[in-house]
Write a protein that holds these residues in place. Structure first.
Motif, PDB file in Angstrom:
ATOM      1  N   LEU A  31      -8.178   3.582  -5.497  1.00  9.34           N
ATOM      2  CA  LEU A  31      -7.180   3.497  -4.191  1.00  9.34           C
ATOM      3  C   LEU A  31      -8.011   3.837  -3.309  1.00  9.34           C
ATOM      4  O   LEU A  31      -7.346   3.157  -1.922  1.00  9.34           O
ATOM      5  N   TYR A  32      -8.872   4.741  -3.028  1.00 12.10           N
ATOM      6  CA  TYR A  32      -8.982   5.007  -1.927  1.00 12.10           C
ATOM      7  C   TYR A  32      -9.898   3.925  -1.268  1.00 12.10           C
ATOM      8  O   TYR A  32     -10.322   3.569   0.053  1.00 12.10           O
ATOM      9  N   GLU A  38      -4.679   2.388   4.587  1.00 15.69           N
ATOM     10  CA  GLU A  38      -3.032   1.866   4.323  1.00 15.69           C
ATOM     11  C   GLU A  38      -3.109   2.447   3.347  1.00 15.69           C
ATOM     12  O   GLU A  38      -1.755   2.201   2.631  1.00 15.69           O
ATOM     13  N   LEU A  39      -3.107   3.414   2.986  1.00 18.11           N
ATOM     14  CA  LEU A  39      -3.196   4.375   1.670  1.00 18.11           C
ATOM     15  C   LEU A  39      -2.597   4.766   1.962  1.00 18.11           C
ATOM     16  O   LEU A  39      -2.325   5.909   2.679  1.00 18.11           O
ATOM     17  N   PRO A  40      -1.005   5.937   1.384  1.00 17.53           N
ATOM     18  CA  PRO A  40      -0.082   6.383   1.183  1.00 17.53           C
ATOM     19  C   PRO A  40      -1.083   8.151   0.742  1.00 17.53           C
ATOM     20  O   PRO A  40      -1.069   7.732   0.096  1.00 17.53           O
ATOM     21  N   TYR A  41      -1.062   8.648   1.881  1.00 16.81           N
ATOM     22  CA  TYR A  41      -1.819  10.205   0.978  1.00 16.81           C
ATOM     23  C   TYR A  41      -0.951  11.061   0.631  1.00 16.81           C
ATOM     24  O   TYR A  41      -1.587  11.679   0.430  1.00 16.81           O
ATOM     25  N   GLU A  42       0.092   9.936   0.414  1.00 20.19           N
ATOM     26  CA  GLU A  42       1.066  10.931  -0.294  1.00 20.19           C
ATOM     27  C   GLU A  42       0.975  10.569  -2.092  1.00 20.19           C
ATOM     28  O   GLU A  42       1.656  11.057  -2.130  1.00 20.19           O
ATOM     29  N   CYS A  43      -0.012  10.234  -2.350  1.00 23.65           N
ATOM     30  CA  CYS A  43       0.467   9.987  -3.293  1.00 23.65           C
ATOM     31  C   CYS A  43      -0.759  10.231  -4.583  1.00 23.65           C
ATOM     32  O   CYS A  43      -1.698  11.224  -4.327  1.00 23.65           O
ATOM     33  N   ILE A  74       2.273  -2.138  -0.785  1.00 18.75           N
ATOM     34  CA  ILE A  74       1.487  -1.341  -0.447  1.00 18.75           C
ATOM     35  C   ILE A  74      -0.233  -1.197  -1.229  1.00 18.75           C
ATOM     36  O   ILE A  74      -0.661  -1.322  -1.226  1.00 18.75           O
ATOM     37  N   VAL A  75       0.209  -0.443  -2.877  1.00 22.75           N
ATOM     38  CA  VAL A  75      -0.195  -0.357  -3.365  1.00 22.75           C
ATOM     39  C   VAL A  75      -0.517  -1.010  -4.210  1.00 22.75           C
ATOM     40  O   VAL A  75      -1.461  -1.804  -4.888  1.00 22.75           O
ATOM     41  N   ALA A  76       0.445  -1.868  -4.631  1.00 21.71           N
ATOM     42  CA  ALA A  76       0.424  -3.444  -5.284  1.00 21.71           C
ATOM     43  C   ALA A  76      -0.298  -4.614  -4.556  1.00 21.71           C
ATOM     44  O   ALA A  76      -0.487  -5.519  -5.325  1.00 21.71           O
ATOM     45  N   GLY A  77      -0.010  -5.057  -3.564  1.00 22.68           N
ATOM     46  CA  GLY A  77      -0.808  -5.420  -3.162  1.00 22.68           C
ATOM     47  C   GLY A  77       0.697  -7.404  -2.940  1.00 22.68           C
ATOM     48  O   GLY A  77       1.767  -7.130  -4.031  1.00 22.68           O
ATOM     49  N   ALA A  78       0.051  -8.064  -2.059  1.00 23.13           N
ATOM     50  CA  ALA A  78       0.583  -9.109  -2.554  1.00 23.13           C
ATOM     51  C   ALA A  78       0.452  -9.876  -4.190  1.00 23.13           C
ATOM     52  O   ALA A  78      -0.675  -9.799  -4.661  1.00 23.13           O
TER      53      ALA A  78
END
Length: 129
Positions: A31-32, A38-43, A74-78
């Motif tokens: 993820l990092y 773009e990484l949601p830091y609350e993950c 964001i994590v899944a992507g297009a």
């Protein structure tokens, strides 16, 4: 300069953490590496499933928790390309580390995990207020 001492762990043992936590950390590392700014830091990542199959391979199910619904995209992507890439690279690393075939299943769920201290313990983390 330290004198040699006895091995505390087997030479083949990669870490002193449980394999379930190791799998979650490998996914979190990807993820990092792949999301950077773009990484949601609350993950957070939790290994929910670990099943050894008859052929010696292992099925690992990891859940990536994000705080808001918008972060799932964001994590899944297009069209799911980012989560697929994260899963593929994590699977290859886990196969090398564990020395066996790995079937890695990755899921994204929305949960306010940081407001529930009990979830920290479930994920193998220590909560301190």
């Amino acid at each position: 300069m330290a004198p040699p001492g006895p091995w505390l762990y087997d030479r083949d043992q990669l870490s002193d953490i449980p394999e379930r936590l190791l799998a979650a950390e490998v996914v979190r590392e990807q993820l990092y590496l792949q999301l950077r700014q773009e990484l949601p830091y609350e993950c957070a990542v939790e290994t929910e499933r670990w099943e050894t199959k008859e052929d010696g391979s292992v099925i690992i199910g990891c859940v990536i928790y994000v705080k808001r619904q918008s972060q799932k995209g964001i994590v899944a992507g297009a069209e799911g390309t980012r989560i697929k890439s994260i899963g593929t690279k994590a699977r290859l690393e886990l196969e090398q580390m564990l020395g066996k075939r790995v079937h890695l299943l990755t899921f994204i769920k929305c949960r306010n995990w940081d407001e529930k201290p009990g979830l920290y313990r479930q994920m193998g983390l220590e909560f301190r207020a």
